[in-house]
Motif scaffolding. Sequence first.
Motif, PDB file in Angstrom:
ATOM      1  N   VAL A 251      36.204  67.561  16.940  1.00 55.73           N
ATOM      2  CA  VAL A 251      34.794  67.401  16.778  1.00 55.73           C
ATOM      3  C   VAL A 251      34.728  66.453  18.048  1.00 55.73           C
ATOM      4  O   VAL A 251      34.987  65.322  18.115  1.00 55.73           O
ATOM      5  N   ASN A 252      33.770  66.842  19.222  1.00 58.83           N
ATOM      6  CA  ASN A 252      33.435  66.086  20.199  1.00 58.83           C
ATOM      7  C   ASN A 252      31.796  66.047  20.028  1.00 58.83           C
ATOM      8  O   ASN A 252      31.138  66.715  20.129  1.00 58.83           O
ATOM      9  N   ILE A 253      31.441  64.579  19.785  1.00 61.83           N
ATOM     10  CA  ILE A 253      30.027  64.101  19.610  1.00 61.83           C
ATOM     11  C   ILE A 253      29.561  63.500  20.914  1.00 61.83           C
ATOM     12  O   ILE A 253      30.077  62.656  21.423  1.00 61.83           O
ATOM     13  N   GLY A 254      28.489  64.250  21.748  1.00 64.56           N
ATOM     14  CA  GLY A 254      27.826  63.724  22.993  1.00 64.56           C
ATOM     15  C   GLY A 254      26.688  62.833  22.798  1.00 64.56           C
ATOM     16  O   GLY A 254      26.756  62.024  21.723  1.00 64.56           O
ATOM     17  N   GLY A 255      25.780  62.915  23.460  1.00 66.31           N
ATOM     18  CA  GLY A 255      24.320  62.279  23.105  1.00 66.31           C
ATOM     19  C   GLY A 255      23.183  63.100  23.650  1.00 66.31           C
ATOM     20  O   GLY A 255      23.318  64.093  24.625  1.00 66.31           O
ATOM     21  N   PRO A 256      22.088  62.849  23.104  1.00 68.03           N
ATOM     22  CA  PRO A 256      20.939  63.465  23.643  1.00 68.03           C
ATOM     23  C   PRO A 256      20.500  63.488  25.113  1.00 68.03           C
ATOM     24  O   PRO A 256      20.835  62.502  25.731  1.00 68.03           O
ATOM     25  N   ILE A 284      40.919  66.704  10.818  1.00 69.61           N
ATOM     26  CA  ILE A 284      39.823  66.521  11.641  1.00 69.61           C
ATOM     27  C   ILE A 284      39.976  65.337  12.288  1.00 69.61           C
ATOM     28  O   ILE A 284      40.275  64.393  11.893  1.00 69.61           O
ATOM     29  N   ARG A 285      39.859  65.671  13.887  1.00 67.68           N
ATOM     30  CA  ARG A 285      39.754  64.258  14.847  1.00 67.68           C
ATOM     31  C   ARG A 285      38.581  64.345  15.496  1.00 67.68           C
ATOM     32  O   ARG A 285      38.089  65.380  15.994  1.00 67.68           O
ATOM     33  N   ILE A 286      37.690  63.026  15.522  1.00 71.64           N
ATOM     34  CA  ILE A 286      36.228  63.093  15.780  1.00 71.64           C
ATOM     35  C   ILE A 286      36.292  62.045  16.962  1.00 71.64           C
ATOM     36  O   ILE A 286      36.900  61.024  16.940  1.00 71.64           O
ATOM     37  N   SER A 287      35.676  62.148  18.169  1.00 69.13           N
ATOM     38  CA  SER A 287      35.535  61.569  19.342  1.00 69.13           C
ATOM     39  C   SER A 287      33.976  61.443  19.605  1.00 69.13           C
ATOM     40  O   SER A 287      33.188  62.627  19.499  1.00 69.13           O
ATOM     41  N   PHE A 288      33.601  60.290  20.024  1.00 67.25           N
ATOM     42  CA  PHE A 288      32.197  59.946  20.773  1.00 67.25           C
ATOM     43  C   PHE A 288      32.684  59.967  21.839  1.00 67.25           C
ATOM     44  O   PHE A 288      33.253  59.621  22.581  1.00 67.25           O
ATOM     45  N   THR A 334      28.880  69.083  20.140  1.00 62.94           N
ATOM     46  CA  THR A 334      27.363  69.214  20.243  1.00 62.94           C
ATOM     47  C   THR A 334      26.899  69.732  21.545  1.00 62.94           C
ATOM     48  O   THR A 334      27.574  69.724  22.507  1.00 62.94           O
ATOM     49  N   ALA A 335      25.868  70.163  21.461  1.00 55.52           N
ATOM     50  CA  ALA A 335      25.085  71.352  22.279  1.00 55.52           C
ATOM     51  C   ALA A 335      24.890  70.713  23.748  1.00 55.52           C
ATOM     52  O   ALA A 335      24.706  71.291  24.822  1.00 55.52           O
ATOM     53  N   ASP A 336      24.679  69.348  23.669  1.00 54.34           N
ATOM     54  CA  ASP A 336      24.406  68.747  24.983  1.00 54.34           C
ATOM     55  C   ASP A 336      25.101  68.677  26.177  1.00 54.34           C
ATOM     56  O   ASP A 336      24.918  68.574  27.202  1.00 54.34           O
ATOM     57  N   SER A 337      26.451  68.735  25.966  1.00 52.42           N
ATOM     58  CA  SER A 337      27.355  68.532  26.912  1.00 52.42           C
ATOM     59  C   SER A 337      28.208  69.965  27.416  1.00 52.42           C
ATOM     60  O   SER A 337      28.990  70.480  26.808  1.00 52.42           O
ATOM     61  N   ILE A 338      27.609  70.241  28.590  1.00 49.70           N
ATOM     62  CA  ILE A 338      28.115  71.350  29.254  1.00 49.70           C
ATOM     63  C   ILE A 338      29.741  71.202  29.901  1.00 49.70           C
ATOM     64  O   ILE A 338      30.327  72.170  29.523  1.00 49.70           O
ATOM     65  N   SER A 339      30.016  69.921  29.916  1.00 49.78           N
ATOM     66  CA  SER A 339      31.266  69.776  30.526  1.00 49.78           C
ATOM     67  C   SER A 339      32.390  69.932  29.262  1.00 49.78           C
ATOM     68  O   SER A 339      33.489  70.668  29.326  1.00 49.78           O
ATOM     69  N   MET A 340      32.106  69.372  28.134  1.00 51.08           N
ATOM     70  CA  MET A 340      32.993  69.460  26.955  1.00 51.08           C
ATOM     71  C   MET A 340      32.982  70.732  26.534  1.00 51.08           C
ATOM     72  O   MET A 340      34.243  71.268  26.090  1.00 51.08           O
ATOM     73  N   LEU A 341      32.037  71.547  26.556  1.00 54.94           N
ATOM     74  CA  LEU A 341      31.890  73.049  26.185  1.00 54.94           C
ATOM     75  C   LEU A 341      32.782  73.713  27.177  1.00 54.94           C
ATOM     76  O   LEU A 341      33.459  74.777  26.717  1.00 54.94           O
TER      77      LEU A 341
END
Length: 417
Positions: A251-256, A284-288, A334-341
């Motif tokens: 799980v990769n969580i970006g920011g608004p 599950i591995r979560i990163s911010f 999260t949908a905000d990150s074009i790079s991570m996606l």
Amino acid sequence: MRAINFFGRRPIIFLDSNRSFSAVGFCTVVKRTIIISNGAAGAENQCLGLVRALGLSHQQTIYHVTRPTGGINKWLRWLPVSVHRRLNDITNLTYSDLKAQMAFGSMVLPISAAKKGYSSSLEADARMTFETIRDGPVLVVASGRDTISVASSLKRLAPESVFLVQIQHPRSRMNRFDLVITPRHDYYGLTAQGQKEIAWFLRWLITPSKPERHVVLTIGALHRFDSTTLAVASSAWHDELASLSKPLLVVNIGGPTGNCEYGTELANELVSSLKKVIWSCGSIRISFSRRTPKKVSDIVMQELGDNLKVQIWNGKDSNPHLGNLAWADAFLITADSISMLSEACSTGKPVYVIGSELCKWKFSEFHRSLKERGAVRTFTGREDISNVWRYPPLNDTAEAANRVVEALAERGLVLHP
């Protein structure tokens, strides 16, 4: 020894055969590359990824174009970087500097002002220009708005020695660049839906004209993570990640962002949905990211931090991003990150996205293209993570590199083998 070589289909004669020009029939070999970056990881990684795909990572030099920081400078980032620098120098003038300028009627910045930060960037630009002209043909790869003026200046000063690739659309004066690499969603404003979302008199400011011949269109962002990189990462992270129960959901969580705004509501939806699917996960591995608001990370930590199946990166140990890419069985981003996606979708593994309904403008177009390709699915909390589905992996970086090679060949240039 006299060597005759051909650059741009015209003969150029050099007395020193040790220079970077090497005759290969009617072609000239490009052995070096210069990366011009604005310092942002997302932009710089695109340059690094392209150069890696071209096989020139061992011959790259990186220069950073920086802006003044502190005080009111954060409100001046909309200015061209050269104007921003000069304005900062003027505001930093001492009383003696002002007195000297008034006495001589000069509008030129004094040495004392230049030493406060502007001179270092000028020296870097000068070194870059000197090396470019002195050592023969060079591939210059730049990314980000702040790099446009520096990169195009190099092209103007040494047009016969520089092949300039600009990543991300420069918006104007396209003839300054030999090649422009940019996502298809940059042209969203030309679509019927895009034109409904912006007043006609503002379109020229933010919407490029139709793609020209030297524009390479991608689906997502370029990046550094090819199959070789992931294989190396798989080995490097084996001891830590191989023993985790499968399937592994990363799980990769970006920011608004301005085009994808969200807050605690999405964080609560994320943890609620994760709790519903955790039965189907081995781990599950979560990163911010650096953009993740503390109020968002706090909710995730509070709700999931004690779950034995969940590991949350604390931001202090080595960044696990590359290891996670290599070992994940599925992703939630999260949908905000074009790079991570873009990175996740290049693996061919299942990618779930949350928050895309909150995105607007070209971000919505990006998500639409990924869904049409079958690369991502909306995360609902009803998924079985053990179910695997397939799609054609994104291959933007390699495809863009092929276009660069073709464009170089049209100029009589080949890359160093």
